[in-house]
Design a protein around this motif. Structure first.
Motif, mmCIF file in Angstrom:
data_model
loop_
_atom_site.group_PDB
_atom_site.id
_atom_site.type_symbol
_atom_site.label_atom_id
_atom_site.label_comp_id
_atom_site.label_asym_id
_atom_site.label_seq_id
_atom_site.Cartn_x
_atom_site.Cartn_y
_atom_site.Cartn_z
ATOM 1 N N TYR A 12 46.450 58.901 12.398
ATOM 2 C CA TYR A 12 47.197 59.473 11.270
ATOM 3 C C TYR A 12 46.243 59.599 10.090
ATOM 4 N N PHE A 13 46.146 60.802 9.542
ATOM 5 C CA PHE A 13 45.332 60.996 8.335
ATOM 6 C C PHE A 13 46.261 61.021 7.123
ATOM 7 N N PRO A 14 45.950 60.237 6.084
ATOM 8 C CA PRO A 14 46.780 60.318 4.877
ATOM 9 C C PRO A 14 46.658 61.696 4.235
ATOM 10 N N PHE A 30 51.594 61.229 6.115
ATOM 11 C CA PHE A 30 50.484 61.274 7.048
ATOM 12 C C PHE A 30 50.525 62.533 7.906
ATOM 13 N N ILE A 31 49.323 63.041 8.213
ATOM 14 C CA ILE A 31 49.212 64.080 9.242
ATOM 15 C C ILE A 31 49.074 63.346 10.560
ATOM 16 N N LYS A 32 50.029 63.562 11.447
ATOM 17 C CA LYS A 32 49.966 62.869 12.731
ATOM 18 C C LYS A 32 49.124 63.695 13.691
ATOM 19 N N ALA A 33 47.801 63.618 13.513
ATOM 20 C CA ALA A 33 46.883 64.474 14.269
ATOM 21 C C ALA A 33 46.929 64.128 15.753
ATOM 22 N N VAL A 34 46.946 62.837 16.062
ATOM 23 C CA VAL A 34 47.103 62.367 17.446
ATOM 24 C C VAL A 34 48.203 61.325 17.401
ATOM 25 N N GLY A 51 44.972 73.163 24.357
ATOM 26 C CA GLY A 51 46.058 73.255 23.382
ATOM 27 C C GLY A 51 45.623 74.127 22.223
ATOM 28 N N GLU A 52 46.610 74.567 21.446
ATOM 29 C CA GLU A 52 46.327 75.450 20.309
ATOM 30 C C GLU A 52 45.511 74.758 19.228
ATOM 31 N N SER A 53 44.960 75.556 18.350
ATOM 32 C CA SER A 53 44.214 75.035 17.201
ATOM 33 C C SER A 53 45.075 74.054 16.403
ATOM 34 N N GLY A 54 44.485 72.909 16.071
ATOM 35 C CA GLY A 54 45.179 71.936 15.229
ATOM 36 C C GLY A 54 46.025 70.926 15.983
ATOM 37 N N CYS A 55 46.033 70.976 17.317
ATOM 38 C CA CYS A 55 46.913 70.074 18.065
ATOM 39 C C CYS A 55 46.291 68.682 18.233
ATOM 40 N N GLY A 56 45.041 68.495 17.828
ATOM 41 C CA GLY A 56 44.458 67.152 17.836
ATOM 42 C C GLY A 56 43.375 66.907 18.869
ATOM 43 N N LYS A 57 42.885 67.967 19.512
ATOM 44 C CA LYS A 57 41.894 67.803 20.581
ATOM 45 C C LYS A 57 40.598 67.170 20.073
ATOM 46 N N THR A 58 40.054 67.753 19.003
ATOM 47 C CA THR A 58 38.794 67.235 18.462
ATOM 48 C C THR A 58 38.956 65.790 17.994
ATOM 49 N N THR A 59 40.092 65.495 17.398
ATOM 50 C CA THR A 59 40.317 64.129 16.906
ATOM 51 C C THR A 59 40.312 63.131 18.067
ATOM 52 N N VAL A 60 40.886 63.508 19.203
ATOM 53 C CA VAL A 60 40.823 62.638 20.390
ATOM 54 C C VAL A 60 39.356 62.414 20.777
ATOM 55 N N PHE A 101 29.072 69.192 20.311
ATOM 56 C CA PHE A 101 30.000 69.711 19.307
ATOM 57 C C PHE A 101 30.307 71.175 19.491
ATOM 58 N N GLN A 102 31.392 71.556 18.811
ATOM 59 C CA GLN A 102 31.947 72.896 18.817
ATOM 60 C C GLN A 102 30.944 73.941 18.313
ATOM 61 N N ASP A 103 30.213 73.595 17.272
ATOM 62 C CA ASP A 103 29.456 74.591 16.530
ATOM 63 C C ASP A 103 27.949 74.332 16.619
ATOM 64 N N ASP A 184 33.156 69.472 23.239
ATOM 65 C CA ASP A 184 34.202 70.017 22.373
ATOM 66 C C ASP A 184 33.978 71.507 22.155
ATOM 67 N N GLU A 185 34.762 72.324 22.822
ATOM 68 C CA GLU A 185 34.638 73.787 22.712
ATOM 69 C C GLU A 185 33.177 74.211 22.855
ATOM 70 N N ALA A 186 32.522 73.675 23.881
ATOM 71 C CA ALA A 186 31.079 73.877 24.026
ATOM 72 C C ALA A 186 30.690 75.334 24.245
ATOM 73 N N ASN A 281 54.863 71.726 11.513
ATOM 74 C CA ASN A 281 53.999 71.006 10.590
ATOM 75 C C ASN A 281 53.749 69.576 11.093
ATOM 76 N N PRO A 282 52.470 69.197 11.284
ATOM 77 C CA PRO A 282 52.207 67.866 11.835
ATOM 78 C C PRO A 282 52.539 66.719 10.865
ATOM 79 N N ILE A 283 52.944 67.052 9.632
ATOM 80 C CA ILE A 283 53.347 66.000 8.685
ATOM 81 C C ILE A 283 54.835 65.729 8.860
HETATM 82 N N1 LIG Z 1 39.384 64.181 8.559
HETATM 83 C C1 LIG Z 1 40.600 64.721 8.502
HETATM 84 N N2 LIG Z 1 41.406 64.523 7.428
HETATM 85 C C2 LIG Z 1 42.642 65.057 7.369
HETATM 86 N N3 LIG Z 1 43.196 65.793 8.346
HETATM 87 C C3 LIG Z 1 42.454 66.022 9.453
HETATM 88 C C4 LIG Z 1 41.126 65.504 9.597
HETATM 89 N N4 LIG Z 1 40.630 65.905 10.791
HETATM 90 C C5 LIG Z 1 41.607 66.621 11.371
HETATM 91 N N5 LIG Z 1 42.698 66.702 10.576
HETATM 92 C C6 LIG Z 1 43.982 67.388 10.881
HETATM 93 O O1 LIG Z 1 44.432 66.892 12.129
HETATM 94 C C7 LIG Z 1 45.005 67.920 12.923
HETATM 95 C C8 LIG Z 1 44.263 68.006 14.256
HETATM 96 O O2 LIG Z 1 42.949 68.493 14.028
HETATM 97 P P1 LIG Z 1 41.885 68.684 15.208
HETATM 98 O O3 LIG Z 1 40.619 69.147 14.592
HETATM 99 O O4 LIG Z 1 41.833 67.449 16.021
HETATM 100 O O5 LIG Z 1 42.549 69.857 16.057
HETATM 101 P P2 LIG Z 1 41.943 70.721 17.252
HETATM 102 O O6 LIG Z 1 42.964 70.695 18.339
HETATM 103 O O7 LIG Z 1 40.585 70.252 17.599
HETATM 104 O O8 LIG Z 1 41.890 72.188 16.636
HETATM 105 P P3 LIG Z 1 40.820 73.378 16.909
HETATM 106 O O9 LIG Z 1 41.210 73.991 18.224
HETATM 107 O O10 LIG Z 1 41.068 74.331 15.769
HETATM 108 O O11 LIG Z 1 39.444 72.799 16.912
HETATM 109 C C9 LIG Z 1 44.933 69.181 12.084
HETATM 110 O O12 LIG Z 1 46.191 69.340 11.440
HETATM 111 C C10 LIG Z 1 43.831 68.883 11.094
HETATM 112 O O13 LIG Z 1 44.028 69.590 9.906
#
Ligand SMILES: Nc1ncnc2c1ncn2[C@@H]1O[C@H](COP(=O)(O)OP(=O)(O)OP(=O)(O)O)[C@@H](O)[C@H]1O
Ligand SMILES: [Mg+2]
Length: 328
Positions: A12-14, A30-34, A51-60, A101-103, A184-186, A281-283
């Motif tokens: 959870y990100f504040p 909190f943003i419940k990223a994962v 999963g779609e952009s923003g679903c939390g893959k990178t955070t995992v 990394f992705q980029d 990650d999105e290599a 909205n993940p919040i």
């Molecule tokens: N450091 C951070 N601080 C606050 N919010 C964050 C942070 N990192 C990620 N988030 C939020 O957490 C959610 C998940 O982000 P994440 O980057 O894990 O998604 P993703 O599935 O990898 O997306 P993409 O396909 O666009 O790369 C998003 O709503 C993002 O805005």
């Protein structure tokens, strides 16, 4: 053998607020990223996370390699709990767990020679002397197709193309002979025509080292190509998880079917499960199943109770009314 096991992982990100908002609001948001993710990756296995952009893959992925600290849950590497390892102990483990990394533009230091990106990890982990590290780096550059290695060793990142930089990122991760890699999105940022070559390169390392990999992608057709198993994520949760053929040909979750209907080779099949509206909205998540506002099959129960991920090792899904379709 399980290389990686993840249990109930949350991040959870504040939410950043302005001074006035802080003064007048009662609670932190909190943003419940994962939001409670569990899975395993076996020795030599490729698990695709889609999963779609923003679903939390990178955070995992970032939590797995220790770049982000979980809010809750546990991470095991070969049965050892590494969730809270820091300092020297974490570094010891880090050698075996790498991330690509992705980029490829952002992940290389513009002032560092290409070769130094690869000798660096060898020197940090005390694996080689300067001379050995240089020899190993040149060998690795040639292994990833940057020939002659000696020439590429001395170049700077701006002198390489995007595809070549991604090869450097792969070389840097692989030179430590890791046991587990998060990719990650290599291949997302590189030209379509080069994707197959980079995927083949990754797969060749997987074979050679009997590597385990978490392959993050938003593209189900890529996931299908490379994965042994697929995990489908929606808004911080895994909604479907199973062997590639099961998930692709017998999708149970309407979200998986909707992703499938966007894959060109499947689009002509009448899956009748288009996605409606925007991702929530993940919040402020909806009550019940978090996919219910977009689901064409949502019923009362879906708006009340959140479904658990249930099923077998081969195939599990989190849906009150799973689909019963076969996609050829
Ligand atoms: N450091 C951070 N601080 C606050 N919010 C964050 C942070 N990192 C990620 N988030 C939020 O957490 C959610 C998940 O982000 P994440 O980057 O894990 O998604 P993703 O599935 O990898 O997306 P993409 O396909 O666009 O790369 C998003 O709503 C993002 O805005
Ligand atoms: Mg990402």
């Amino acid at each position: 053998m399980e290389i990686i096991k993840v249990e109930g992982l949350k991040k959870y990100f504040p939410v950043q607020k302005s001074f006035l908002e802080v003064l007048f609001s009662k609670e932190l948001q909190f943003i419940k990223a994962v939001d409670g993710v569990s899975f395993t990756v076996k020795k030599g296995e490729m698990l695709s996370l889609v999963g779609e952009s923003g679903c939390g893959k990178t955070t995992v992925g970032r939590m797995l390699v220790g770049l982000e600290e979980p809010t809750e849950g546990r991470i095991y590497f070969k049965e050892r709990d590494i969730t809270s390892l820091r300092g020297e102990k974490r570094r010891e483990i880090q050698r075996h767990i790498q991330i690509i990394f992705q980029d490829p533009y952002a992940s290389l230091n513009p002032r560092m020679k290409i070769g130094e990106h690869i000798t660096d990890p060898l020197l940090i982990h005390g694996i080689a002397t300067n001379e050995e590290a240089k020899r190993m780096a040149i060998e690795m550059l040639e292994r990833v197709g940057l020939v002659p290695g000696e020439q590429f060793y001395n170049r700077l990142p701006y002198q390489l193309s995007g595809g070549q930089r991604q090869r450097v990122a792969i070389a840097r991760a692989m030179v430590l002979k890791p046991e587990f890699v998060v990719a990650d999105e290599a291949v997302s940022m590189i030209d379509v025509s080069l994707r197959a070559a980079i995927l083949n390169l990754l797969m060749s390392f997987k074979e050679e080292y009997n590597l385990s990999m978490l392959f993050i992608t938003h593209d189900l057709s890529v996931a299908k190509l490379v994965g042994d198993r697929i995990a489908v994520m929606y808004l911080g949760k895994i909604v479907e998880l199973g062997e590639v053929n099961e998930v692709i040909h017998k999708p149970k979750h309407p979200y998986t079917a909707a992703l499938l209907s966007a894959v060109p080779s499947f689009e002509k099949r009448d899956l009748r499960v288009g996605i409606f509206g925007d991702v929530s909205n993940p919040i402020d998540l909806p009550p019940g199943c978090r996919y219910n506002p977009r689901c064409p099959f949502a019923k009362d129960e879906c708006r009340k109770a959140e479904p658990e991920l249930i099923g077998t090792d081969r195939h599990s899904f989190a849906c009150h009314y799973p689909l019963d379709i076969v996609v050829e």
